[in-house]
Motif scaffolding. Sequence first.
Motif: not given
Length: 341
Positions: A73-99
């Motif tokens: 999900e983070h990948r697709v919004i990161s890919a679409l954000h620079p286009t004209d498609v309105p998606v929120p700006r991604p900030v950070l992906l965390c795959e560390d389950e300890e957080v």
Amino acid sequence: MSPDHPPGLDLDRLRGLLDRERPGLVAGPLSGRLIEGGRSNLTYAVSDGTGSWVVRRPPLGHVLATAHDMKREHRVISALHPTDVPVPRPVLLCEDEEVLGAPFYVMEFVEGTPYRTAEQLAPLGPERTRAAVLNLVDTLVGLHAVDPAEVSLGDFGRPEGFLDRQLRRWAKQLDASRNRDLAGIDELHATLGRELPRSPSPTVVHGDYRLDNVLIGGEADEIRAILDLEMSTLGDPLTDLGLLVMYSSPLGMPDSPVSPTAPAPGHPAPAELIERYAARSGRDVSAVAWYTAFAWFKLAVILEGIHYRYTLGQTVGRGFDRVGDLVPVFIEHGLTTLQKG
């Protein structure tokens, strides 16, 4: 836990991560709240009193990562954000389950309203409601116009055989929750299989495109963000259109636990949505009845799964006792849609 510390969101650990990975982003102590309305992944609004963000994570205790893939999900919004498609700006992906106990990602908070029912739309009035729904179609056209290869999504899915796999997937889901006779559902599935259309060129597909999965705001009621892209992939764009048409069709069932927006004054009829999509996208929509019938079938299967879990005592909340009554209605709509073509 208090409203500012909802389950599944450890604000101290989140703050520590953001300070390390995005120094200077957070200016003070964080507070957070669960955003109601999500049907799968958990969504939280987080603020330091000045800035606001959104955290998305899988349900508590869920272990099937493939069904709640935060990286995807983070990948697709990161890919679409620079286009004209309105998606929120991604900030950070965390795959560390300890957080937070599971993978998650952070994105910007976008002001706007997800209209879920005709009653919520009604205060807008007929003209604003009509414009908002037509904007929904135009935004879908924009999403489908993105060249996946140009935004590094060329390997985001397997378009070949997409419709056949979708049919088999949902038939398998149905078999997993069969505990009663459902007149017509096997006929609906078989007819869909016999009349499988030829897909157009693949695009990024949202997978659950409807009015309450976008945020609407501003004086012009523009679509500020497309949300809930967890089911997105590369595939047949007309599956999104068929789903949108289904959600825009009257159910003919008062007091339904699934409430379409169609009864709102000013809401465009499905035929107008189809015509607008065809005109703006240039795609052949002559097989739209198949895609709409498939949407009725897919939702019938989803609702039957919810009903099955209700019979096992595995659901909590209001309205689940009436979901089972909806399934035959969705099956009938699917069959009628195919018959009328």
